[in-house]
Design a protein around this motif. Structure first.
Motif, PDB file in Angstrom:
ATOM      1  N   ARG A 158      43.997  48.445  33.269  1.00 26.28           N
ATOM      2  CA  ARG A 158      45.075  48.856  32.350  1.00 26.28           C
ATOM      3  C   ARG A 158      46.340  48.046  32.584  1.00 26.28           C
ATOM      4  NH1 ARG A 158      43.632  54.175  34.001  1.00 26.28           N
ATOM      5  NH2 ARG A 158      45.685  54.467  34.965  1.00 26.28           N
ATOM      6  N   TYR A 159      46.569  47.663  33.833  1.00 28.08           N
ATOM      7  CA  TYR A 159      47.774  46.908  34.180  1.00 28.08           C
ATOM      8  C   TYR A 159      47.565  45.397  34.088  1.00 28.08           C
ATOM      9  CZ  TYR A 159      50.442  50.853  36.117  1.00 28.08           C
ATOM     10  OH  TYR A 159      51.151  52.020  36.278  1.00 28.08           O
ATOM     11  N   SER A 160      46.395  44.945  33.664  1.00 27.18           N
ATOM     12  CA  SER A 160      46.013  43.548  33.873  1.00 27.18           C
ATOM     13  C   SER A 160      46.709  42.545  32.958  1.00 27.18           C
ATOM     14  CB  SER A 160      44.498  43.389  33.708  1.00 27.18           C
ATOM     15  OG  SER A 160      44.123  43.665  32.366  1.00 27.18           O
ATOM     16  N   SER A 161      47.317  42.983  31.880  1.00 22.08           N
ATOM     17  CA  SER A 161      47.929  42.039  30.945  1.00 22.08           C
ATOM     18  C   SER A 161      49.017  41.215  31.636  1.00 22.08           C
ATOM     19  CB  SER A 161      48.536  42.794  29.755  1.00 22.08           C
ATOM     20  OG  SER A 161      49.156  41.895  28.862  1.00 22.08           O
ATOM     21  N   TRP A 182      42.190  37.611  34.911  1.00 23.51           N
ATOM     22  CA  TRP A 182      40.936  37.048  34.405  1.00 23.51           C
ATOM     23  C   TRP A 182      39.729  37.692  35.090  1.00 23.51           C
ATOM     24  CZ3 TRP A 182      38.338  34.573  38.370  1.00 23.51           C
ATOM     25  CH2 TRP A 182      39.123  34.223  39.483  1.00 23.51           C
ATOM     26  N   VAL A 183      39.881  38.122  36.347  1.00 20.63           N
ATOM     27  CA  VAL A 183      38.789  38.816  37.030  1.00 20.63           C
ATOM     28  C   VAL A 183      38.539  40.168  36.371  1.00 20.63           C
ATOM     29  CG1 VAL A 183      37.972  39.790  39.206  1.00 20.63           C
ATOM     30  CG2 VAL A 183      39.313  37.682  39.221  1.00 20.63           C
ATOM     31  N   LEU A 184      39.630  40.884  36.112  1.00 18.88           N
ATOM     32  CA  LEU A 184      39.502  42.236  35.568  1.00 18.88           C
ATOM     33  C   LEU A 184      38.928  42.231  34.155  1.00 18.88           C
ATOM     34  CD1 LEU A 184      42.884  43.444  37.015  1.00 18.88           C
ATOM     35  CD2 LEU A 184      40.621  44.231  37.728  1.00 18.88           C
ATOM     36  N   ARG A 185      39.161  41.142  33.414  1.00 14.72           N
ATOM     37  CA  ARG A 185      38.576  41.067  32.073  1.00 14.72           C
ATOM     38  C   ARG A 185      37.051  40.974  32.130  1.00 14.72           C
ATOM     39  NH1 ARG A 185      43.286  37.858  30.976  1.00 14.72           N
ATOM     40  NH2 ARG A 185      42.152  35.910  31.351  1.00 14.72           N
ATOM     41  N   GLN A 186      36.530  40.570  33.294  1.00 10.89           N
ATOM     42  CA  GLN A 186      35.081  40.487  33.459  1.00 10.89           C
ATOM     43  C   GLN A 186      34.465  41.785  33.981  1.00 10.89           C
ATOM     44  OE1 GLN A 186      34.673  37.162  36.121  1.00 10.89           O
ATOM     45  NE2 GLN A 186      34.770  35.645  34.484  1.00 10.89           N
ATOM     46  N   VAL A 187      35.303  42.748  34.367  1.00 15.42           N
ATOM     47  CA  VAL A 187      34.797  44.026  34.871  1.00 15.42           C
ATOM     48  C   VAL A 187      34.421  44.900  33.678  1.00 15.42           C
ATOM     49  CG1 VAL A 187      35.339  46.111  36.172  1.00 15.42           C
ATOM     50  CG2 VAL A 187      36.144  43.880  36.991  1.00 15.42           C
ATOM     51  N   VAL A 222      30.036  48.270  40.672  1.00 17.69           N
ATOM     52  CA  VAL A 222      30.870  47.522  39.738  1.00 17.69           C
ATOM     53  C   VAL A 222      29.963  46.594  38.939  1.00 17.69           C
ATOM     54  CG1 VAL A 222      32.812  45.956  39.457  1.00 17.69           C
ATOM     55  CG2 VAL A 222      32.810  47.602  41.345  1.00 17.69           C
ATOM     56  N   ARG A 223      30.020  46.692  37.601  1.00 24.98           N
ATOM     57  CA  ARG A 223      29.209  45.858  36.735  1.00 24.98           C
ATOM     58  C   ARG A 223      30.121  44.855  36.018  1.00 24.98           C
ATOM     59  NH1 ARG A 223      24.101  46.415  34.824  1.00 24.98           N
ATOM     60  NH2 ARG A 223      24.030  48.532  35.701  1.00 24.98           N
ATOM     61  N   LEU A 224      29.785  43.559  36.135  1.00 21.58           N
ATOM     62  CA  LEU A 224      30.555  42.492  35.504  1.00 21.58           C
ATOM     63  C   LEU A 224      29.877  42.041  34.215  1.00 21.58           C
ATOM     64  CD1 LEU A 224      31.341  40.262  38.636  1.00 21.58           C
ATOM     65  CD2 LEU A 224      32.652  42.209  37.769  1.00 21.58           C
ATOM     66  N   THR A 225      30.660  41.468  33.320  1.00 24.09           N
ATOM     67  CA  THR A 225      30.103  40.969  32.064  1.00 24.09           C
ATOM     68  C   THR A 225      29.396  39.633  32.248  1.00 24.09           C
ATOM     69  OG1 THR A 225      32.209  39.917  31.528  1.00 24.09           O
ATOM     70  CG2 THR A 225      31.840  42.155  30.678  1.00 24.09           C
ATOM     71  N   GLU A 226      29.715  38.926  33.340  1.00 25.62           N
ATOM     72  CA  GLU A 226      29.089  37.635  33.641  1.00 25.62           C
ATOM     73  C   GLU A 226      29.216  37.374  35.131  1.00 25.62           C
ATOM     74  OE1 GLU A 226      31.484  34.040  32.585  1.00 25.62           O
ATOM     75  OE2 GLU A 226      32.681  35.497  31.458  1.00 25.62           O
ATOM     76  N   PRO A 227      28.411  36.471  35.686  1.00 24.73           N
ATOM     77  CA  PRO A 227      28.499  36.194  37.124  1.00 24.73           C
ATOM     78  C   PRO A 227      29.883  35.648  37.503  1.00 24.73           C
ATOM     79  CG  PRO A 227      26.474  35.296  36.216  1.00 24.73           C
ATOM     80  CD  PRO A 227      27.309  35.722  35.048  1.00 24.73           C
TER      81      PRO A 227
END
Length: 599
Positions: A223-226, A232-237, A250-255
């Protein structure tokens, strides 16, 4: 304190009267000076007489003059008031009081001499135990102590004392080690990470850490990541799931081979879900973590950290750390600073102190550099003019004007400190103002005003860069933005951007963060190239090959005239021979947990 102020006002109203000299005065006159009634004047004079500050011999009858004898100079009273303010933890107020222009230098020297004995390490026996306190100078303002919103080194250092992340990165072995999580694993796709938490880890308010706190922390960071560091890490979470009270998935959208390193940063420190929800924005000023110290006080004068005895990695040796906010401690006389404190950051060691003080120059360094905004229409879209900017920045002259210790020219983020120049860097020309102006004219520069943008912390650097460019014939204005403004769109109105990066344990993460941010003001081809190489970094398991790719990004930007290095500054820590257990954290500050003092 209030009575002392009344005395000073009274004493300064009769500067021609010496101490121990009788003064004939009426109650009307005294009431006018103190701006109060006759009755209150009499009460105040009796109290001052009881303190031994003056002698009051009243005479009865309206208009009849009584006798007043001052015994304490106003300057002495100011000194005592300043001492009292320090003992009440208001150092800023005390220093402001002692900076009055009319005070004699001898009085200021007496105050600082007294202050020397008050600062530093102190130990006292309380019953059957010894209570050890370290008073430590802090020259940066602590705007936030919330791991999610910290921006500056001093804030990060205090957060390291108050909080813990899931894992820690060991700089010596270049491996990730257990911390709040005692074990972890990733699936074959490298997108699902499972962390197993230690049992019995306590927050400072007494509740045990659970997987729900970890889930809450990462969701909150998203929520605070902007615009935040490592956003950029949090956008992959994708999701964070508490599988049971001590297991987090924790599941990521990509490696992302650097996700585990991110989980070891202070930014990813675990916060208590209950208190964060209760305090909301107030959590930044009065945070609660699981660290070796807990916050007891945080105001404009000082930040007090008290030991947290149940800390899961063992109790700290110190009982209390007081971080005193002192502006300009580095500009003090060497004797004052070194007698006042046992540990000092970024301070030059005087020759005469070499026998009793030791010095550590850390591995990490901060780097100042310029980038060019190619999104904005202007003269710097021309690579030749960008080369002229590069040529105008005489770094030898810049370092000379900066002054200070442990500062040297920068040529590379990746190879900093090896003394090798980047072969792809534009050639620096001999600095000659007339030749430079003639060259700018040939290149078609017509005196357009260039805007150089940075944050207030780097104003001096921006002004020095501005001066060098103006000497070369460029018209330059400096625009300062707040940290939040600089993270947003406002910086895209500038031609030149002055950045700083800390290259410490998290150097890989910081470089990826920088290049991700820089993509916003690169031209399309360079943006695409940087994006392609960044993806390669995130999917690479070998640290050596990741660093090679990061070097390739740097070389590409430098060759295109999009990145201009200025200088490195290493952090140096001085510590007295009595200080034991000095080890350094990820930001190359002393870890308070390990410090102890040999009597």
């Amino acid at each position: 304190m209030k009575l002392a102020r009344y005395y000073i006002r009274l004493r300064e109203a009769f500067p021609y009267v010496r101490e121990e000299q009788e003064l004939a005065v009426t109650l009307d006159e005294l009431a006018a000076v103190l701006d109060c009634t006759h009755r209150n004047v009499v009460l105040l004079l009796k109290r001052m007489s009881g303190e031994g500050w003056l002698q009051w011999s009243p005479k009865r009858g309206r208009g009849i003059r009584s006798l007043l004898t001052f015994r304490v100079p106003a300057e002495e009273m100011l000194l005592e008031m300043a001492k009292s303010l320090v003992e009440r933890k208001d150092l800023r107020g005390a220093l402001e009081q002692m900076n009055v222009a009319t005070l004699p230098d001898t009085l200021r020297e007496r105050f600082h001499s007294w202050l020397n004995g008050y600062f530093g390490y102190s130990s006292e026996v309380q019953g059957m135990r010894r209570f050890d306190t370290l008073r430590f100078p802090l020259t940066q303002t602590l705007h936030s102590l919330d791991p999610a919103t910290i921006n500056f080194t001093a804030e990060a250092h205090v957060v390291n004392q108050l909080f813990d992340p899931l894992v820690r990165y060991n700089r010596l072995t270049q491996t990730v080690e257990p911390h709040l999580a005692h074990a972890w694993e990733a699936d074959a796709s490298r997108t699902v990470w499972t962390f197993h938490l230690r049992k019995g880890v306590l927050f400072h308010h007494g509740r045990e850490l659970t997987a729900e706190d970890v889930r809450y922390t990462y969701e909150r960071l998203k929520r605070y990541s902007s615009g935040a560091l490592y956003s950029w890490v949090l956008r992959q979470v994708d999701t964070v799931h508490a599988a049971d009270p001590i297991t987090v998935v924790v599941r990521l959208t990509e490696p992302n081979e650097l996700f585990l390193q991110y989980a070891g940063t202070n930014r990813a420190s675990i916060v208590p879900a209950d208190l964060c929800e209760e305090l909301q924005e107030k959590f930044a000023a009065s945070p609660t973590g699981t660290g070796p110290f807990k916050l007891s006080l945080n105001d404009r004068s000082m930040c007090v950290l008290d030991v947290f005895p149940p800390y899961f990695q063992g109790r700290a040796h110190l009982d209390r750390v007081e971080l005193w906010r002192i502006d300009g401690v580095r500009e003090q006389e060497p004797g004052l600073a070194m007698e006042s404190f046992q540990i000092i950051h970024n301070y030059r060691l005087p020759d005469e102190a070499a026998d009793t003080w030791q010095q550590v120059q850390q591995q990490g360094a901060t780097c100042r550099f310029l980038t060019f905004n190619l999104v904005k229409q202007g003269p710097l879209l021309d690579p030749s003019l960008r080369g002229a900017v590069y040529a105008a920045l005489d770094r030898g002259k810049l370092l000379e004007r900066l002054g200070g210790d442990a500062i040297y020219e920068a040529d590379s983020f990746v190879r900093h400190g090896d003394g090798q120049a980047d072969p792809s860097a534009p050639e620096r020309l001999v600095r000659d103002p007339e030749r430079s102006r003639a060259r700018l004219k040939r290149l078609g520069y017509a005196g357009e005003r260039l805007r150089l943008c940075t944050i207030p912390h780097y104003e001096r650097d921006a002004q020095l860069v501005q001066g060098l460019l103006q000497e070369a014939g460029f018209a330059v204005e400096v625009k300062l933005l707040t940290v939040e403004e600089f993270k947003g769109e406002q910086r895209l109105h500038a031609d030149l951007l002055l950045f700083s990066i800390m290259l410490d344990n998290d150097a890989e993460l910081r470089l990826i963060d920088l290049y991700t941010s820089m993509q916003r003001h690169l031209e399309p081809a360079a943006k695409a190239k940087v994006g392609e190489l960044l993806q390669r970094v995130l999917h690479e398991s070998s640290r050596e090959r990741r660093m090679e790719t990061l070097q390739a990004i740097e070389s590409h930007l430098t060759a295109k005239g999009l990145l201009c290095f200025l200088y490195f500054k290493r952090l140096k820590t001085l510590y007295h021979a009595s200080v034991k257990g000095v080890t350094l954290d990820a930001l190359d500050w002393v870890q308070f947990k390990n410090i102890w003092f040999k009597p």
